[in-house]
Design a protein around this motif. Sequence first.
Motif, PDB file in Angstrom:
ATOM      1  N   ASN A 241      38.751  45.544  41.894  1.00  0.00           N
ATOM      2  CA  ASN A 241      39.916  44.980  41.220  1.00  0.00           C
ATOM      3  C   ASN A 241      40.771  46.104  40.641  1.00  0.00           C
ATOM      4  O   ASN A 241      42.000  46.083  40.736  1.00  0.00           O
ATOM      5  N   PHE A 242      40.125  47.105  40.062  1.00  0.00           N
ATOM      6  CA  PHE A 242      40.825  48.253  39.477  1.00  0.00           C
ATOM      7  C   PHE A 242      41.568  49.062  40.538  1.00  0.00           C
ATOM      8  O   PHE A 242      42.738  49.422  40.368  1.00  0.00           O
ATOM      9  N   VAL A 243      40.898  49.357  41.649  1.00  0.00           N
ATOM     10  CA  VAL A 243      41.539  50.135  42.711  1.00  0.00           C
ATOM     11  C   VAL A 243      42.689  49.350  43.333  1.00  0.00           C
ATOM     12  O   VAL A 243      43.781  49.885  43.560  1.00  0.00           O
ATOM     13  N   SER A 244      42.468  48.062  43.597  1.00  0.00           N
ATOM     14  CA  SER A 244      43.513  47.240  44.214  1.00  0.00           C
ATOM     15  C   SER A 244      44.752  47.162  43.335  1.00  0.00           C
ATOM     16  O   SER A 244      45.891  47.287  43.811  1.00  0.00           O
ATOM     17  N   GLN A 245      44.561  46.955  42.035  1.00  0.00           N
ATOM     18  CA  GLN A 245      45.726  46.852  41.153  1.00  0.00           C
ATOM     19  C   GLN A 245      46.454  48.180  41.057  1.00  0.00           C
ATOM     20  O   GLN A 245      47.685  48.216  40.918  1.00  0.00           O
ATOM     21  N   SER A 246      45.717  49.294  41.152  1.00  0.00           N
ATOM     22  CA  SER A 246      46.357  50.613  41.151  1.00  0.00           C
ATOM     23  C   SER A 246      47.239  50.771  42.389  1.00  0.00           C
ATOM     24  O   SER A 246      48.370  51.280  42.304  1.00  0.00           O
ATOM     25  N   LEU A 247      46.732  50.344  43.540  1.00  0.00           N
ATOM     26  CA  LEU A 247      47.524  50.406  44.773  1.00  0.00           C
ATOM     27  C   LEU A 247      48.755  49.508  44.673  1.00  0.00           C
ATOM     28  O   LEU A 247      49.855  49.881  45.087  1.00  0.00           O
ATOM     29  N   HIS A 248      48.555  48.319  44.102  1.00  0.00           N
ATOM     30  CA  HIS A 248      49.682  47.399  43.954  1.00  0.00           C
ATOM     31  C   HIS A 248      50.733  47.963  43.004  1.00  0.00           C
ATOM     32  O   HIS A 248      51.940  47.890  43.276  1.00  0.00           O
ATOM     33  N   GLU A 249      50.288  48.553  41.892  1.00  0.00           N
ATOM     34  CA  GLU A 249      51.223  49.140  40.943  1.00  0.00           C
ATOM     35  C   GLU A 249      51.938  50.345  41.545  1.00  0.00           C
ATOM     36  O   GLU A 249      53.023  50.716  41.099  1.00  0.00           O
ATOM     37  N   GLY A 250      51.325  50.954  42.567  1.00  0.00           N
ATOM     38  CA  GLY A 250      51.967  52.059  43.272  1.00  0.00           C
ATOM     39  C   GLY A 250      52.974  51.609  44.309  1.00  0.00           C
ATOM     40  O   GLY A 250      53.661  52.440  44.913  1.00  0.00           O
ATOM     41  N   GLY A 251      53.055  50.298  44.541  1.00  0.00           N
ATOM     42  CA  GLY A 251      54.096  49.799  45.433  1.00  0.00           C
ATOM     43  C   GLY A 251      53.636  48.996  46.623  1.00  0.00           C
ATOM     44  O   GLY A 251      54.463  48.464  47.364  1.00  0.00           O
ATOM     45  N   ILE A 252      52.337  48.892  46.864  1.00  0.00           N
ATOM     46  CA  ILE A 252      51.866  48.094  47.996  1.00  0.00           C
ATOM     47  C   ILE A 252      51.950  46.618  47.620  1.00  0.00           C
ATOM     48  O   ILE A 252      51.349  46.178  46.640  1.00  0.00           O
ATOM     49  N   ALA A 253      52.680  45.880  48.402  1.00  0.00           N
ATOM     50  CA  ALA A 253      52.972  44.486  48.072  1.00  0.00           C
ATOM     51  C   ALA A 253      51.755  43.590  48.265  1.00  0.00           C
ATOM     52  O   ALA A 253      50.883  43.858  49.105  1.00  0.00           O
ATOM     53  N   PHE A 254      51.692  42.521  47.452  1.00  0.00           N
ATOM     54  CA  PHE A 254      50.690  41.477  47.688  1.00  0.00           C
ATOM     55  C   PHE A 254      50.862  40.926  49.101  1.00  0.00           C
ATOM     56  O   PHE A 254      51.982  40.845  49.625  1.00  0.00           O
ATOM     57  N   GLN A 255      49.744  40.527  49.690  1.00  0.00           N
ATOM     58  CA  GLN A 255      49.759  39.887  50.998  1.00  0.00           C
ATOM     59  C   GLN A 255      48.975  38.584  50.903  1.00  0.00           C
ATOM     60  O   GLN A 255      48.306  38.327  49.907  1.00  0.00           O
ATOM     61  N   SER A 256      49.042  37.784  51.952  1.00  0.00           N
ATOM     62  CA  SER A 256      48.438  36.446  51.899  1.00  0.00           C
ATOM     63  C   SER A 256      46.941  36.500  51.651  1.00  0.00           C
ATOM     64  O   SER A 256      46.367  35.568  51.091  1.00  0.00           O
ATOM     65  N   ASN A 257      46.298  37.596  52.045  1.00  0.00           N
ATOM     66  CA  ASN A 257      44.852  37.720  51.851  1.00  0.00           C
ATOM     67  C   ASN A 257      44.489  38.836  50.871  1.00  0.00           C
ATOM     68  O   ASN A 257      43.336  39.264  50.807  1.00  0.00           O
ATOM     69  N   TRP A 258      45.493  39.296  50.100  1.00  0.00           N
ATOM     70  CA  TRP A 258      45.243  40.390  49.151  1.00  0.00           C
ATOM     71  C   TRP A 258      46.182  40.240  47.957  1.00  0.00           C
ATOM     72  O   TRP A 258      47.328  40.644  47.996  1.00  0.00           O
ATOM     73  N   TYR A 259      45.684  39.600  46.891  1.00  0.00           N
ATOM     74  CA  TYR A 259      46.515  39.420  45.700  1.00  0.00           C
ATOM     75  C   TYR A 259      45.632  39.056  44.504  1.00  0.00           C
ATOM     76  O   TYR A 259      44.490  38.618  44.640  1.00  0.00           O
ATOM     77  N   ASN A 260      46.193  39.224  43.328  1.00  0.00           N
ATOM     78  CA  ASN A 260      45.569  38.837  42.064  1.00  0.00           C
ATOM     79  C   ASN A 260      46.706  38.571  41.093  1.00  0.00           C
ATOM     80  O   ASN A 260      47.383  39.493  40.637  1.00  0.00           O
ATOM     81  N   LYS A 261      46.948  37.296  40.796  1.00  0.00           N
ATOM     82  CA  LYS A 261      48.089  36.937  39.971  1.00  0.00           C
ATOM     83  C   LYS A 261      47.811  35.638  39.233  1.00  0.00           C
ATOM     84  O   LYS A 261      46.859  34.918  39.547  1.00  0.00           O
ATOM     85  N   VAL A 262      48.642  35.346  38.262  1.00  0.00           N
ATOM     86  CA  VAL A 262      48.536  34.106  37.500  1.00  0.00           C
ATOM     87  C   VAL A 262      49.621  33.145  37.991  1.00  0.00           C
ATOM     88  O   VAL A 262      50.811  33.491  38.004  1.00  0.00           O
ATOM     89  N   VAL A 263      49.201  31.955  38.397  1.00  0.00           N
ATOM     90  CA  VAL A 263      50.125  30.932  38.878  1.00  0.00           C
ATOM     91  C   VAL A 263      49.922  29.679  38.030  1.00  0.00           C
ATOM     92  O   VAL A 263      48.808  29.151  37.953  1.00  0.00           O
ATOM     93  N   ASN A 264      50.993  29.240  37.374  1.00  0.00           N
ATOM     94  CA  ASN A 264      50.938  28.053  36.516  1.00  0.00           C
ATOM     95  C   ASN A 264      49.812  28.150  35.474  1.00  0.00           C
ATOM     96  O   ASN A 264      49.087  27.186  35.221  1.00  0.00           O
ATOM     97  N   GLY A 265      49.678  29.331  34.916  1.00  0.00           N
ATOM     98  CA  GLY A 265      48.698  29.544  33.859  1.00  0.00           C
ATOM     99  C   GLY A 265      47.277  29.770  34.327  1.00  0.00           C
ATOM    100  O   GLY A 265      46.373  29.946  33.505  1.00  0.00           O
ATOM    101  N   LYS A 266      47.034  29.765  35.641  1.00  0.00           N
ATOM    102  CA  LYS A 266      45.683  29.967  36.163  1.00  0.00           C
ATOM    103  C   LYS A 266      45.645  31.210  37.055  1.00  0.00           C
ATOM    104  O   LYS A 266      46.546  31.422  37.864  1.00  0.00           O
TER     105      LYS A 266
END
Length: 367
Positions: A241-266
């Motif tokens: 989770n830590f490595v993935s979020q670092s890559l995402h914060e570096g600019g790699i966009a979420f994809q349909s099979n690679w994401y971690n986000k809050v949707v409607n409070g969940k």
Amino acid sequence: MAKNKLKWHLLFCLIILNSSILFQSYLFAEESPYNLSRAYQFVEQMLKEQKKVFEAGTPLENRINSKLTSNDETVFYYISETKIYKKKLISFKYKIDDLKVEEGKSSDKILIKAYITREFDFGYEALNPIFGDHIELEVDKTELTKNTLNVRSTNQIDLSKAKIKHNDAKSKTDLNTYLKRAESSKKLSVTINSNNGSTVSNRACTNNCWNRIKAKNYAYYWAAGHGRNPKYGGFKYNCTNFVSQSLHEGGIAFQSNWYNKVVNGKRQYTYTFVNAYSLDRHLWNKKIANDGRNKGKVQHADVYFYDPHNSVGLKYPDGHADHAAIVTGFLSGGRVLVSYNSNDRRNVSYTFYRDVEGGAMWRYHIK
């Protein structure tokens, strides 16, 4: 008119008085029966003892007070830096967070829980290694019971009877095994790309938006000592989770099979985002990493995977990654530094996890 003013004044004073009484009652009800300041002193005194023995060059002396053991990862790292790499420790710093007190399993014991960060200054300045660990220290209940403090000095901390019940830094590997692996790792050589530029094109992120320095800086901050970023939450095993979020914060966009986000409070996330083996396959299949393990020169925000055991837990690598880390620095002589969570480590040698756990490791260069 004057009587009305007096009446309202008295009513106002009565309301304030009642509010004060209720507030004090609330504080009394919520107040811990144990002295948290004294609990803090126990942890602080232990870390002061560690500072004393590390800076004296004798980490395994006075163990009864420092609570250090020969299989503590901080001892591993200190000895390999001083004995194998011939570095001299300049200073040892520590910090205590998230202190709390809980009842022990025995009715006469108390558990002091805390998150501690320990930093070793070997002259690397901003690249000093930092270890972040949860610890549990068991002490006699009488040491923290408030009604006994009038006969006991709060400065008189006796660590001889205190016991470490949990320590994230405690390894199952013995010191000799670790040192043999570390000696072998010193012989490894990697080629570092001196051009660690901030912006490189990436197939998963068009228009040259991949910024490896931004990813590295994010990982550097969240590796140890700052808890978990609430934007991504935290898991018991948080390395991927830590490595993935670092890559995402570096600019790699979420994809349909690679994401971690809050949707409607969940919170919603994919296994690929939080599991080492799945992330390994994702980087390969989506061509986010270059074609092949350990290909290309090492740069900031490259990802290392580690395989210490097979699927049933035996100490034999099976090609499936169990742990992940991200490159956050380089030392003179070609040493690569990585950061990771679970346990929380910032700027430790890229071989350190493998030296502790054994098994195999490999790297993907993020394009």
